[in-house]
Design a protein around this motif. Structure first.
Motif, PDB file in Angstrom:
ATOM      1  N   ARG A  66       0.817  -1.217   0.000  1.00  0.00           N
ATOM      2  CA  ARG A  66       0.000   0.000   0.000  1.00  0.00           C
ATOM      3  C   ARG A  66       0.847   1.262   0.000  1.00  0.00           C
ATOM      4  NH1 ARG A  66      -5.249  -0.024   2.010  1.00  0.00           N
ATOM      5  NH2 ARG A  66      -4.730   1.935   3.031  1.00  0.00           N
ATOM      6  N   ASN A  69       1.837   2.898  -3.860  1.00  0.00           N
ATOM      7  CA  ASN A  69       1.091   3.949  -4.566  1.00  0.00           C
ATOM      8  C   ASN A  69       0.488   4.940  -3.574  1.00  0.00           C
ATOM      9  OD1 ASN A  69      -0.966   2.372  -3.598  1.00  0.00           O
ATOM     10  ND2 ASN A  69      -2.207   2.477  -5.457  1.00  0.00           N
ATOM     11  N   MET A  71      -1.190   4.630  -0.910  1.00  0.00           N
ATOM     12  CA  MET A  71      -2.514   4.459  -0.310  1.00  0.00           C
ATOM     13  C   MET A  71      -2.440   4.629   1.209  1.00  0.00           C
ATOM     14  SD  MET A  71      -4.750   4.214  -2.592  1.00  0.00           S
ATOM     15  CE  MET A  71      -6.233   3.665  -1.758  1.00  0.00           C
ATOM     16  N   GLU A  74      -3.827   7.581   3.235  1.00  0.00           N
ATOM     17  CA  GLU A  74      -5.209   7.631   3.716  1.00  0.00           C
ATOM     18  C   GLU A  74      -5.323   7.278   5.189  1.00  0.00           C
ATOM     19  OE1 GLU A  74      -7.622   8.891   1.961  1.00  0.00           O
ATOM     20  OE2 GLU A  74      -5.936   9.263   0.623  1.00  0.00           O
ATOM     21  N   GLN A  76      -4.385   8.005   8.813  1.00  0.00           N
ATOM     22  CA  GLN A  76      -3.869   9.202   9.463  1.00  0.00           C
ATOM     23  C   GLN A  76      -2.612   8.921  10.276  1.00  0.00           C
ATOM     24  OE1 GLN A  76      -6.943  11.349  11.639  1.00  0.00           O
ATOM     25  NE2 GLN A  76      -5.414  12.787  12.307  1.00  0.00           N
ATOM     26  N   PHE A  99      -2.543  11.745  -7.068  1.00  0.00           N
ATOM     27  CA  PHE A  99      -3.668  11.321  -7.905  1.00  0.00           C
ATOM     28  C   PHE A  99      -3.191  11.014  -9.324  1.00  0.00           C
ATOM     29  CE2 PHE A  99      -5.209  14.223  -4.610  1.00  0.00           C
ATOM     30  CZ  PHE A  99      -5.892  13.279  -3.856  1.00  0.00           C
ATOM     31  N   ARG A 102      -1.217   7.732  -9.193  1.00  0.00           N
ATOM     32  CA  ARG A 102      -2.008   6.506  -9.071  1.00  0.00           C
ATOM     33  C   ARG A 102      -2.626   6.079 -10.396  1.00  0.00           C
ATOM     34  NH1 ARG A 102      -4.657   8.617  -3.763  1.00  0.00           N
ATOM     35  NH2 ARG A 102      -3.084   8.064  -2.217  1.00  0.00           N
ATOM     36  N   MET A 107      -4.111  -0.415  -8.378  1.00  0.00           N
ATOM     37  CA  MET A 107      -4.155  -1.358  -7.263  1.00  0.00           C
ATOM     38  C   MET A 107      -5.440  -2.172  -7.281  1.00  0.00           C
ATOM     39  SD  MET A 107      -3.276  -0.559  -3.340  1.00  0.00           S
ATOM     40  CE  MET A 107      -2.424  -1.853  -2.480  1.00  0.00           C
ATOM     41  N   PHE A 109      -7.531  -4.773  -4.678  1.00  0.00           N
ATOM     42  CA  PHE A 109      -7.532  -5.072  -3.255  1.00  0.00           C
ATOM     43  C   PHE A 109      -7.920  -6.517  -2.979  1.00  0.00           C
ATOM     44  CE2 PHE A 109      -8.053  -0.621  -3.913  1.00  0.00           C
ATOM     45  CZ  PHE A 109      -7.272  -0.031  -2.936  1.00  0.00           C
ATOM     46  N   ARG A 111     -10.266  -7.749  -0.942  1.00  0.00           N
ATOM     47  CA  ARG A 111     -11.703  -8.001  -1.067  1.00  0.00           C
ATOM     48  C   ARG A 111     -12.218  -7.199  -2.248  1.00  0.00           C
ATOM     49  NH1 ARG A 111     -13.146  -7.410   4.476  1.00  0.00           N
ATOM     50  NH2 ARG A 111     -15.181  -6.569   3.929  1.00  0.00           N
TER      51      ARG A 111
ATOM     52  N   ALA B 169      -7.600   4.699  -5.631  1.00  0.00           N
ATOM     53  CA  ALA B 169      -6.614   3.867  -6.325  1.00  0.00           C
ATOM     54  C   ALA B 169      -6.735   4.016  -7.842  1.00  0.00           C
ATOM     55  CB  ALA B 169      -6.774   2.406  -5.917  1.00  0.00           C
ATOM     56  N   GLY B 171      -6.895   6.863  -9.224  1.00  0.00           N
ATOM     57  CA  GLY B 171      -6.361   8.184  -9.537  1.00  0.00           C
ATOM     58  C   GLY B 171      -7.408   9.285  -9.472  1.00  0.00           C
ATOM     59  N   ARG B 174      -9.874  13.139  -4.150  1.00  0.00           N
ATOM     60  CA  ARG B 174     -10.754  12.867  -3.019  1.00  0.00           C
ATOM     61  C   ARG B 174     -12.143  13.458  -3.258  1.00  0.00           C
ATOM     62  NH1 ARG B 174     -10.029  11.863   2.552  1.00  0.00           N
ATOM     63  NH2 ARG B 174      -7.926  11.263   1.995  1.00  0.00           N
TER      64      ARG B 174
END
Ligand code: ATP
Ligand code: MG
Lengths: 269, 299
Positions: A66, A69, A71, A74, A76, A99, A102, A107, A109, A111, B169, B171, B174
């Motif tokens: 993670r 890239n 991730m 995210e 904190q 952004f 990515r 990516m 995941f 799940r 992910a 890109g 937010r």
């Protein structure tokens, strides 16, 4: 659990002449609050190859992946230090546009997490946001990526139905198609087949083997047969350290480190 | 007593309590409707009230209620969306945001009469808006905003973090992830909360008595210029709402048919609130199906 010497490592490196490197980390550390979970990992991932990351639960595989890239931005409490080199650029620097980055490092995941939209929209959503507008182009994108993910034949008549109505295995392949639709350079996959039945798993594995022609894949897996089947290189993680990294055939036949040997032969811990 | 008997007993007790509640609610509803409905005619719904003679209607009060509702929602829906999105998607966990959360929680449990007095002091006296639609709409916003904000925040928080990761992910920024993926998925919950909030506002009396006022001056329904004094849209005129009207008649009404007017107005109010609640359910479910299963274009 046996105590292994975390300072004794065997890490393969590549020279520029021998192998083009798509992504590499230099002395990467990741901490959640005060707990350091990745303790200085230096690895090079060759272009157009599949590299596998194996290791026991909690060894930091997901945490490491993670980071690649960003991730972990995210989370904190997470703090990532060290270098992540991509195309001569350290993408772990604060002024990087994550952004934009990515789009190049995608990516998938553990799940499946399709959007609550139609199958078609799941794939076209992000490309549309990034400026691909033509209907023909989008239709084409949906068909190619679904074919690449081995899902086209199953869903070609229900493209506008909800993705949530698909089975878990189909959803995961849709997520792979969705990531591929971004035409990333590198695809990070965190145990993409762990929630799938054997048939879906083998479809996904075939998919990955084909994707290798155009993409660099880094895949975390618990399944050692899977690592042995599909990967070219394998890294073994233990307690936040990459203890060994080598050609997959070497890892599974004559590993250099005792811990790796114990792990791949099932005598671990 | 064995486990099976215990289970039976407990189930029996729960059923009894539940049916008691339903019985009380149903008889209350039936009472109000039976008393009030005979009075409810088109004439009753459209004519102004009369203070001294029989035969008055609730036309102006009904209009006032809806106008106030619309104004209040126009202010509070965007504010609560913004605040809820901020709290759920952007706010870092620290003492400041937890203070904000606690304040919202406290505000949402304030009695409406207290909110009304606050509005009286601030909007009516301090800002010199007088007894007016504007004061009423603002006080209803104060009254409604905390609950709406919490509803938005909770609806968003109930969407799995895996959805956010999926967007990021790919890109997406937010903002794009939140507005294009998370908010649409949370929309059924958000809408349901908004409609229920509208129902609460519509039936609110205590907060409005000292803010929107207790009089309903005659309106000129032919002039819709908001600056004209008798215009229905004028935001600075006093505006007694339906709920306030009911309270007023019952406390000091002197028209001969006060009981009948109050019953009729109550029936209308109850039906309106019921409609809000039912439509909230229907709309929520409908939206959920639309958001999740249709082949709507995502752009
Ligand atoms: N968000 C987080 N906050 C704090 N600690 C975390 C967080 N995520 C993971 N950890 C901790 O980091 C360590 C490594 O976790 P990680 O998920 O990277 O392991 P993993 O190798 O992927 O395990 P698995 O095979 O079970 O997926 C664990 O001890 C875990 O408790
Ligand atoms: Mg993991």
């Amino acid at each position: 659990m046996k105590d292994y010497d975390l300072t004794k490592t065997s890490i393969k490196t590549f020279t520029a002449a021998e192998q083009e490197i798509a992504l590499s980390t230099e002395d990467l550390h990741v901490a959640y609050g005060d707990h350091e979970q990745i303790k200085g990992v230096t690895l090079q991932f060759p272009r157009y190859k599949i590299s596998a990351i194996i290791g026991s639960s909690g060894s930091g595989k997901s945490t490491y992946l993670r980071s690649l890239n960003r991730m972990n931005d995210e989370i904190q409490t997470a703090r990532v230090t060290g270098k992540i080199m991509y195309r001569g650029l350290d993408i772990n620097r604060p002024n990087i546009d994550v952004f934009e980055m990515r789009k190049h490092i995608g990516m998938v995941f553990q799940r499946p997490n399709p959007f609550a939209k139609s199958i078609y929209d799941n794939i076209t959503f992000a490309p549309q946001r990034h400026g691909i507008k033509g209907k023909q182009e989008l239709d084409q994108l949906v068909e190619t990526t679904l074919q690449q993910a081995g899902l086209w034949n199953e869903v070609k008549d229900t493209l506008h139905k909800s993705a949530l109505a698909l089975s878990g295995g189909q959803q995961q392949r849709l997520c792979i198609a969705r990531a591929v639709a971004m035409k990333p350079d590198i695809l990070l996959l965190d145990e993409p087949a762990s929630a799938l039945d054997p048939i879906s798993t083998s479809v996904v594995e075939d998919t990955l083997a084909q994707l290798k022609e155009h993409y660099t894949l880094i895949i975390v897996t618990h399944n050692m047969q899977q690592a042995a089947r599909i990967s070219d290189y394998t890294a073994f993680f233990h307690q936040g350290v990459a203890l060994e990294y080598a050609a997959t055939s070497k890892i599974f036949t004559k590993p250099a480190i005792q811990a790796t040997d114990d792990y791949v032969s099932g005598h671990f811990g | 007593m064995n486990v099976k008997q215990q289970d039976k007993l407990a189930t029996g007790v729960l059923y009894t309590i539940a049916s008691l509640i339903i019985l009380v609610l149903a008889s209350l509803l039936a009472f109000i409707l039976i008393q009030g409905l005979p009075r409810v005619t088109w004439h009753f719904l459209t004519t102004p009230a009369r203070s001294f003679e029989a035969g008055g209607g609730i036309g102006i009060q009904l209009f006032n209620s809806f106008y106030l509702l619309v104004l209040a929602m126009l202010i509070s829906v965007p504010l609560s969306l913004g605040a809820g999105i901020y709290l759920s998607e952007y706010a870092k966990k620290n003492w400041l945001t937890s203070l904000i959360r606690t304040s919202i929680e406290i505000l949402s449990s304030l009695p409406s009469v207290v909110v009304g007095l606050f509005g009286f002091l601030i909007f009516v006296i301090q800002f010199k808006f007088g007894f007016s639609i504007l004061s009423g709409a603002l006080v209803l916003t104060v009254f409604n905003l905390p609950l709406l904000t919490r509803n938005v925040e909770e609806s968003l928080a109930s969407i799995s973090s895996m959805q956010r990761e999926a967007g990021l992910a790919l890109g997406l920024s937010r903002w794009e992830t939140v507005t294009r993926i998370i908010v649409p998925e949370a929309l059924p919950g958000i809408t349901t909360g908004m409609i229920l909030g509208a129902g609460r506002v519509f039936g609110e009396a205590a907060a409005l008595i000292y803010t929107a006022g207790q009089s309903a001056p005659a309106l000129d329904f032919t002039n819709w210029n908001p600056f004209y004094i008798a215009s229905p849209l004028n935001p600075l005129r006093p505006a007694e709402t339906l709920a306030v009207h009911i309270w007023k008649i019952n406390s000091e009404g002197i028209m001969p048919d006060a009981v009948a007017v109050s019953a009729g107005a109550s029936a209308v109010l109850i039906i309106a609130v019921l409609l809000f609640n039912l439509s909230a359910r229907w709309f929520g479910q409908h939206l959920y199906q639309k958001m999740t299963s249709s082949g709507k274009k995502g752009a």
